[in-house]
Structure formats: C-alpha cells, structure tokens
Motif scaffolding. Structure first.
Motif, PDB file in Angstrom:
ATOM      1  N   UNK A  63      55.610 -33.031  38.359  1.00  0.00           N
ATOM      2  CA  UNK A  63      56.051 -31.586  39.462  1.00  0.00           C
ATOM      3  C   UNK A  63      55.644 -31.610  40.719  1.00  0.00           C
ATOM      4  N   UNK A  64      54.550 -32.363  40.814  1.00  0.00           N
ATOM      5  CA  UNK A  64      53.806 -32.235  41.966  1.00  0.00           C
ATOM      6  C   UNK A  64      54.685 -32.655  43.268  1.00  0.00           C
ATOM      7  N   UNK A  65      55.328 -33.923  43.209  1.00  0.00           N
ATOM      8  CA  UNK A  65      56.297 -34.496  44.382  1.00  0.00           C
ATOM      9  C   UNK A  65      57.462 -33.651  44.588  1.00  0.00           C
ATOM     10  N   UNK A  66      58.329 -33.405  43.442  1.00  0.00           N
ATOM     11  CA  UNK A  66      59.530 -32.385  43.647  1.00  0.00           C
ATOM     12  C   UNK A  66      58.987 -30.866  44.167  1.00  0.00           C
ATOM     13  N   UNK A  67      57.711 -30.527  43.733  1.00  0.00           N
ATOM     14  CA  UNK A  67      57.311 -29.135  43.978  1.00  0.00           C
ATOM     15  C   UNK A  67      56.969 -28.788  45.510  1.00  0.00           C
ATOM     16  N   UNK A  68      56.995 -30.091  46.266  1.00  0.00           N
ATOM     17  CA  UNK A  68      56.666 -30.050  47.682  1.00  0.00           C
ATOM     18  C   UNK A  68      57.973 -29.532  48.551  1.00  0.00           C
ATOM     19  N   UNK A  69      59.039 -29.606  47.754  1.00  0.00           N
ATOM     20  CA  UNK A  69      60.347 -29.212  48.367  1.00  0.00           C
ATOM     21  C   UNK A  69      60.850 -27.814  48.025  1.00  0.00           C
ATOM     22  N   UNK A  70      59.819 -26.862  47.377  1.00  0.00           N
ATOM     23  CA  UNK A  70      60.217 -25.559  46.968  1.00  0.00           C
ATOM     24  C   UNK A  70      60.078 -24.966  48.204  1.00  0.00           C
ATOM     25  N   UNK A  71      60.931 -23.809  48.236  1.00  0.00           N
ATOM     26  CA  UNK A  71      60.980 -22.932  49.502  1.00  0.00           C
ATOM     27  C   UNK A  71      59.565 -21.894  49.596  1.00  0.00           C
ATOM     28  N   UNK A  72      59.166 -21.493  48.444  1.00  0.00           N
ATOM     29  CA  UNK A  72      58.073 -20.661  48.508  1.00  0.00           C
ATOM     30  C   UNK A  72      56.731 -21.515  47.763  1.00  0.00           C
ATOM     31  N   UNK A  73      55.545 -21.441  48.437  1.00  0.00           N
ATOM     32  CA  UNK A  73      54.576 -22.265  48.371  1.00  0.00           C
ATOM     33  C   UNK A  73      53.834 -22.006  47.102  1.00  0.00           C
ATOM     34  N   UNK A  74      54.079 -20.770  46.481  1.00  0.00           N
ATOM     35  CA  UNK A  74      53.518 -20.406  45.229  1.00  0.00           C
ATOM     36  C   UNK A  74      54.608 -20.327  43.984  1.00  0.00           C
ATOM     37  N   UNK A  75      55.365 -21.049  44.259  1.00  0.00           N
ATOM     38  CA  UNK A  75      56.815 -21.242  43.333  1.00  0.00           C
ATOM     39  C   UNK A  75      56.257 -21.620  42.032  1.00  0.00           C
ATOM     40  N   UNK A  76      56.797 -20.871  40.845  1.00  0.00           N
ATOM     41  CA  UNK A  76      56.446 -20.931  39.547  1.00  0.00           C
ATOM     42  C   UNK A  76      57.509 -21.844  39.024  1.00  0.00           C
ATOM     43  N   UNK A  77      58.607 -22.244  39.566  1.00  0.00           N
ATOM     44  CA  UNK A  77      59.603 -23.205  39.158  1.00  0.00           C
ATOM     45  C   UNK A  77      60.372 -22.444  38.071  1.00  0.00           C
ATOM     46  N   UNK A  78      60.497 -21.007  37.865  1.00  0.00           N
ATOM     47  CA  UNK A  78      61.040 -20.210  36.951  1.00  0.00           C
ATOM     48  C   UNK A  78      62.388 -19.637  37.223  1.00  0.00           C
ATOM     49  N   UNK A  79      62.104 -18.480  38.048  1.00  0.00           N
ATOM     50  CA  UNK A  79      63.378 -17.820  38.744  1.00  0.00           C
ATOM     51  C   UNK A  79      63.477 -17.771  40.135  1.00  0.00           C
ATOM     52  N   UNK A  80      62.663 -18.647  40.802  1.00  0.00           N
ATOM     53  CA  UNK A  80      62.735 -18.732  42.294  1.00  0.00           C
ATOM     54  C   UNK A  80      63.933 -19.384  42.793  1.00  0.00           C
ATOM     55  N   UNK A  81      64.446 -18.940  44.007  1.00  0.00           N
ATOM     56  CA  UNK A  81      65.536 -19.606  44.604  1.00  0.00           C
ATOM     57  C   UNK A  81      64.895 -20.814  45.495  1.00  0.00           C
ATOM     58  N   UNK A  82      65.863 -21.868  45.461  1.00  0.00           N
ATOM     59  CA  UNK A  82      65.300 -23.121  46.014  1.00  0.00           C
ATOM     60  C   UNK A  82      64.214 -23.776  45.664  1.00  0.00           C
ATOM     61  N   UNK A  83      64.079 -23.976  44.263  1.00  0.00           N
ATOM     62  CA  UNK A  83      63.032 -24.718  43.717  1.00  0.00           C
ATOM     63  C   UNK A  83      63.175 -26.172  43.717  1.00  0.00           C
ATOM     64  N   UNK A  84      62.394 -26.801  44.262  1.00  0.00           N
ATOM     65  CA  UNK A  84      62.408 -28.165  44.226  1.00  0.00           C
ATOM     66  C   UNK A  84      62.526 -28.936  42.976  1.00  0.00           C
ATOM     67  N   UNK A  85      61.675 -28.328  41.971  1.00  0.00           N
ATOM     68  CA  UNK A  85      61.601 -28.773  40.685  1.00  0.00           C
ATOM     69  C   UNK A  85      62.895 -28.863  39.906  1.00  0.00           C
TER      70      UNK A  85
END
Length: 287
Positions: free
Chosen positions: A234-256
């Motif tokens: 998840x590390x690579x895709x996670x860099x594209x998340x809009x929010x730095x502390x994104x949990x990849x669950x309900x957040x918008x614009x999640x890279x994962x």
C-alpha cells in the motif's frame, strides 16, 4: 562475563551458545522481580561458574518476541499455506503477513502440496499478488537449494493454517528433528498439558525454532492507524492519497482505493485489509 544466545530452554535450564560452546545456565533471581524470563533466541550476558555451567545476569533488548512459540529476536517467519486440502486462502495468508510485519519479522511464503494442486493459473496469481515477498512452492515437501539459502544468518519460526503440513515441512528441511505433528497433539488432546521444550536447530547457516509453529492470530497489539504499515504494497499507492493520515477506508481521493480500481493493487489484499480493520474497530468498541 560472557555473552551468547540461548538456543534451548528446558526444565528451568537455559543452554547458551557462546564462541561455539554450549553452557548450561540458570537465570538469576533478579528476573523474578522484573517478571521477565529469558527466552530462546535472547542474547544474554552470563557468568561462568565452571567449564560448562553459569548464571544468566542480563538480557539484551529484544528486537521482538512471541508467546507461542516462546522465542525472541525472530528475523523471519515461514508462512506455510497449502494450495489444496485445505484450499489456498488469501485472507488467512494476509492475516499472517500483517502479524509478521507488525512484529518486525520478514514474511517468507511457503505453499505446500503444490504437486497435488496442479493449478498453474492460481500459482501464477499467488506469485503476482505477493511479488514483494519470497514465495516458494514445495512439491511433496521437497525443498530446493534456493529455499535453503534464505536461512543463512537468520532466526526463523514457522506459522500457518492447521493441516497444511507444517511439521512435515520442517521434518523435510531438518531430517531427524522429529517434530511432534499437529495431528498427533490434536488427537491426544494433550497439547496444552504436555511439556514441550523450545530449541533452535542449526540450518543452512542459521537457526529455525523446533516447534510446531502457530496457527492462530490476534491483532491485540495493532491499532487501526498502524495497520496500513503492515501492508507494504500500500506504500506506493498511499503516496497519492489526498490526506496524509488516510486510512484507506472512507476517505475521498484515496490512492490505495484508486490503485485497486485500476487493478494495480490486488483486490484480495484490500479486502483483507478492510476485514482486519473492522476486526480492530469492533475490538475497540467491545473494550
């Protein structure tokens, strides 16, 4: 004062290897006050009483430790899963991987019964999904030189679902180790009451713990904020998340989530992540 590593624990004695010699040692009473007991795998200081005996006086800080099997300073864990009988299960493997990552143990995936499965497409998919880890397929529990090379300078333990042949696998790697098989201990129903010593067996320039391994996982030591770090893909895709502390669950614009949609990240991995996340959340609500 000498320094060495505990390679065996039995009946209150600890067998410490130091400079190619084994010393039989007892733990000083001071450990009772701290409620800390030496574990197999510990690096310890000990005082020599005579040629082969001594007393452990201090335990170095541990890299990690486990209760079952009771071993410390584990470098890697061999995650044994079968291709068939029982059928390969992505979620179970992902649970073991997350647990290993949380404990700072390198996962090594060992797929048993590959000769019985014969499913080339599934084997190729497993390799692709877990390309970030070493993956080995064993035929009739034969172990090749490439797999043996992973043990050098490492302390390894074994884990995996019940019935995959963990004990058979270790007996193949270590002829003569004669591990008690899961099947026997289950039939006798004496697993909880029999005295089992833990011992490190030398193998290909490293050690492996001579125990049947563990087959169940609890995530009591992981919180929902740290879980994503246990899924290293998840590390690579996670860099594209809009929010730095994104949990990849309900957040918008999640890279994962976007990587899953675009099939750059395995959907099975993300589903496992969500299930474990929910398990951790519900545990928090209970307590």
């Amino acid at each position: 004062m000498k320094k060495g590593q505990i390679v065996k624990a039995l009946s209150g004695f600890y067998y410490v290897k130091s400079e190619d010699r084994i010393y039989q040692a007892r733990a000083r009473g001071l450990f009772r006050k701290t409620s800390e007991s030496p574990l197999v795998g510990d690096i310890v200081e000990f005082q020599v009483e005579n040629e082969t005996e001594g007393y452990i006086t201090a335990i170095d800080e541990r890299k990690n430790s486990m209760v079952r099997p009771p071993v410390a300073n584990i470098d890697q864990v061999l995650l044994a899963m079968s291709l068939v009988s029982p059928a390969f299960n992505y979620y179970l493997l992902d649970r073991f991987i997350a647990y290993a990552e949380a404990q700072d143990m390198k996962p090594v995936i060992v797929i048993t019964k590959a000769d019985l499965g014969g499913d080339a497409a599934l084997m190729a998919e497993i390799r692709e999904v877990y390309e970030m880890y070493p993956v080995f397929f064993t035929d009739n529990n034969k172990v090749g030189d490439e797999m043996l090379s992973i043990f050098k300078d490492k302390l390894s333990v074994l884990a995996g679902q019940s019935g995959v042949g963990k004990s058979t696998l270790v007996n193949t790697i270590l002829p003569g180790a004669e591990l008690i098989t899961d099947e026997i201990s289950n039939k006798l129903n004496r697993g909880k009451h029999t005295t089992r010593h833990v011992e490190l067996i030398e193998i290909a320039g490293g050690y492996i713990a001579d125990t049947p391994g563990f087959s169940t996982i609890e995530f009591s030591m992981i919180d929902k904020y740290n879980l994503k770090s246990c899924f290293i893909d998840f590390d690579g895709p996670g860099e594209d998340c809009k929010f730095r502390e994104c949990l990849h669950i309900n957040e918008p614009k999640c890279g994962v989530k976007q990587a899953v949609e675009e099939e750059r990240l395995a959907a099975s991995r993300y589903e496992s992540y969500k299930q474990i996340f929910e398990e951790i959340e519900s545990r928090k609500e209970r307590y």
